[in-house]
Design an enzyme around this catalytic site. Structure first.
Site, short mmCIF file in Angstrom:
data_model
loop_
_atom_site.label_atom_id
_atom_site.label_comp_id
_atom_site.label_asym_id
_atom_site.label_seq_id
_atom_site.Cartn_x
_atom_site.Cartn_y
_atom_site.Cartn_z
N GLY A 1 -4.33 -3.77 6.69
CA GLY A 1 -3.08 -3.84 7.21
C GLY A 1 -3.16 -2.20 8.13
O GLY A 1 -4.19 -1.45 7.02
N SER B 1 1.07 -0.60 0.25
CA SER B 1 -0.33 0.07 0.06
C SER B 1 0.56 1.28 0.03
O SER B 1 1.54 1.20 0.90
CB SER B 1 -1.07 -0.07 1.48
OG SER B 1 -1.66 1.37 1.52
N LYS C 1 -9.66 -6.56 8.05
CA LYS C 1 -8.48 -6.26 8.57
C LYS C 1 -9.27 -6.80 9.76
O LYS C 1 -10.31 -6.69 10.40
CB LYS C 1 -8.59 -4.41 9.45
CG LYS C 1 -7.81 -3.73 7.93
CD LYS C 1 -8.18 -3.05 7.88
CE LYS C 1 -7.06 -2.38 6.62
NZ LYS C 1 -7.54 -0.40 6.63
N LYS D 1 -0.94 -0.73 -4.52
CA LYS D 1 -2.22 -0.09 -3.59
C LYS D 1 -1.64 0.36 -3.75
O LYS D 1 -0.78 0.99 -3.67
CB LYS D 1 -3.04 -0.81 -2.77
CG LYS D 1 -3.83 -0.16 -2.44
CD LYS D 1 -4.38 -0.63 -0.78
CE LYS D 1 -4.77 0.30 0.34
NZ LYS D 1 -4.86 -0.63 1.39
N ASP E 1 -7.54 2.97 -3.30
CA ASP E 1 -7.46 2.97 -1.76
C ASP E 1 -8.15 4.43 -1.37
O ASP E 1 -6.72 5.87 -1.56
CB ASP E 1 -6.91 2.52 -0.31
CG ASP E 1 -7.69 2.49 0.20
OD1 ASP E 1 -8.55 2.86 0.70
OD2 ASP E 1 -6.97 1.24 1.61
N LYS F 1 -3.04 5.06 -2.96
CA LYS F 1 -3.71 5.75 -2.44
C LYS F 1 -4.29 6.52 -3.10
O LYS F 1 -3.46 8.12 -3.52
CB LYS F 1 -3.43 6.30 -1.12
CG LYS F 1 -2.75 5.56 -0.05
CD LYS F 1 -3.92 4.96 0.40
CE LYS F 1 -3.64 3.60 1.78
NZ LYS F 1 -5.23 3.20 2.96
N GLU G 1 -11.13 0.57 -4.00
CA GLU G 1 -11.21 0.44 -2.93
C GLU G 1 -12.07 1.71 -1.96
O GLU G 1 -11.48 1.96 -2.06
CB GLU G 1 -10.18 -0.34 -1.82
CG GLU G 1 -9.82 -0.45 -0.56
CD GLU G 1 -8.39 -0.98 0.64
OE1 GLU G 1 -7.64 -1.54 -0.32
OE2 GLU G 1 -8.41 -0.70 1.75
N ASP H 1 -13.46 -1.81 2.83
CA ASP H 1 -12.23 -1.83 4.09
C ASP H 1 -13.31 -1.04 5.12
O ASP H 1 -14.02 -2.06 5.76
CB ASP H 1 -11.84 -0.98 3.74
CG ASP H 1 -10.43 -0.83 4.87
OD1 ASP H 1 -10.76 -1.23 5.95
OD2 ASP H 1 -9.23 -0.56 4.45
O1 OSB Z 1 -6.64 1.83 4.21
O2 OSB Z 1 -5.74 0.08 4.66
C1 OSB Z 1 -6.29 1.12 4.51
C2 OSB Z 1 -3.28 2.62 7.04
C3 OSB Z 1 -3.94 3.03 7.64
C4 OSB Z 1 -4.76 2.79 7.91
C5 OSB Z 1 -6.23 2.22 6.51
C6 OSB Z 1 -4.95 1.65 5.79
C7 OSB Z 1 -4.15 1.73 5.78
C8 OSB Z 1 -3.17 1.21 4.68
C9 OSB Z 1 -1.86 0.98 4.96
O3 OSB Z 1 -4.20 0.66 3.74
C10 OSB Z 1 -1.64 -0.96 5.48
C11 OSB Z 1 -0.36 -1.40 5.07
O4 OSB Z 1 0.70 -1.21 5.35
O5 OSB Z 1 -0.31 -2.05 6.60
MG MG Z 2 -8.53 1.02 2.82
#
Ligand code: OSB
Ligand code: MG
Length: 368
Positions: free
Chosen positions: A290, A135, A262, A161, A188, A163, A213, A238
């Site tokens: 995560g 991510s 999660k 992924k 995402d 953001k 996402e 999510d």
């Molecule tokens: O939306 O998946 C998410 C991190 C913090 C809060 C939300 C998200 C995330 C990540 C990071 O996308 C995932 C990771 O590398 O742990």
């Molecule tokens: Mg997410």
């Protein structure tokens, strides 16, 4: 198994790089770390609730007294037949799934250790390694994005992924897609859009993304269903999914075709497994998300992701992407896009206690 005592710490751990999403930028994690003690064994879990409620409603300063004063007293000092009993005894309290999860997860670790079994096996998992992607947070420029994607593809990560947020979406994705025509790409939005933005979300259809996402509100299912009927790219939920019931409703309404599980968001391993199972019954793949976990939380995620319907690469990438030094002694590092499952009973990792002591800002022991 009886929980004889608990230790709750809050530790602070600096991220190697800031992580930017549509809801903000994180430069360090403040992590509650719970140890449950019983029969001479210890079970560990990390909390994922943030200092401020930017992802879901739960936040650290609300969770800590809840855990100490309401949740732990329900489960300490009594004979517990299995981890399911933890969930059952906490079910009377509404919501607060991340707070419940830290206890449930630590108990699964303790329980698995008492049975001398790896956690993944007890949960029903088979695999010795799990498929992983990364991510990537929002970068400063297109060029910086290109460089990060290249680095992680070179390391073998199975999907990237990205953001997104309003103003950092179609143009950026177009650029990345042109640079990497064959990469498995997803985006995402962390709830940064509404149905009024449907023209932007439709435009994303041309970039062959595996999924988008959580484009819409953190607590929405209905508008996601409407959006899914109007775009060809799959939606992955999510934030909106807190339980097996949310999953069933979302999938009955066609609000998405992929679920990001999660474990802490849904209240623990028991509920995560039920989300996994109901998604499977709909023919819907899941993957393990995560929350920038340290080694304890990361090890829990890896064990959960050994279940068979975790068919898409998850976000559980190498610890060395996040920290100079992790809070566990073992290295959780991927090889060619696969994360090996830590061997040994429970979560299979051990605490780096001297380092954790250095990071600790609060430490309390709780007894029945
Ligand atoms: O939306 O998946 C998410 C991190 C913090 C809060 C939300 C998200 C995330 C990540 C990071 O996308 C995932 C990771 O590398 O742990
Ligand atoms: Mg997410």
């Amino acid at each position: 198994m009886k929980i004889e005592s608990a230790e709750l710490r809050i530790i602070k751990l600096k991220l190697l790089r800031p992580f930017q999403t549509s809801f903000g930028t994180e430069t360090e994690r403040t992590i509650p770390l719970l140890t449950l003690c019983g029969e001479g064994l210890e079970g560990y879990a990390e909390g994922v609730m943030e200092v401020r409620p930017l992802y879901r409603e739960e936040f650290l300063a609300g969770a800590i007294p809840l855990i100490k004063e309401a949740l732990l007293p329900q489960v300490m000092g009594i004979d517990l037949a299995n981890p399911q009993e933890i969930s059952a005894r906490l079910a009377m309290f509404r919501g607060n799934r991340m707070a419940k999860a830290i206890i449930e997860m630590a108990f699964w670790d303790l329980w698995a250790k008492s049975l001398e079994q790896p956690l993944g096996r007890l949960l029903g998992g088979q695999r010795a390694a799990i498929p992983v992607g990364v991510s990537l947070g929002i970068q400063k420029s297109l060029e910086a994005t290109r460089e990060q994607v290249q680095i992680h593809l070179d390391q073998g990560y199975q999907r990237i992924k990205l953001k997104i947020k309003p103003g950092w979406d179609t143009q950026m994705i177009r650029f990345v897609r042109e640079e990497f025509p064959d990469a498995d790409l997803t985006v995402d939005a962390n709830s940064a859009y509404s149905l009024a933005d449907i023209h932007i979300l439709r435009e994303l259809d041309q970039f062959r993304l595996d999924y988008i996402e959580q484009p819409l509100a953190y607590d929405d299912i209905i508008d996601h269903a409407r959006l899914q009927s109007q775009i060809s790219t799959s939606i992955c939920l999510d934030e909106s999914i807190l339980s097996v019931e949310d999953t069933r409703k979302a999938l009955e309404l066609n609000a998405g075709r992929v679920i990001n599980i999660k474990v802490a968001r849904v209240g623990g391993h028991q509920e995560a497994r039920r989300v996994h199972d109901v998604a499977q019954s709909f023919g819907v793949p899941v993957w393990c998300g995560g929350m920038l976990e340290g080694g304890v939380g990361r090890a829990h995620n890896i064990h959960l992701a050994t279940l068979p319907n975790f068919t898409k690469p998850g976000d559980t990438s190498s610890s060395s992407r996040y920290w100079q030094q992790d809070i566990i002694n073992e290295l959780l590092e991927t090889k060619d896009g696969w994360m090996p499952v830590p061997q040994g009973p429970g979560i299979g990792v051990t605490l780096n206690r001297p380092f954790i002591d250095l990071l600790t800002v609060v430490k309390e022991t709780i007894r029945p």
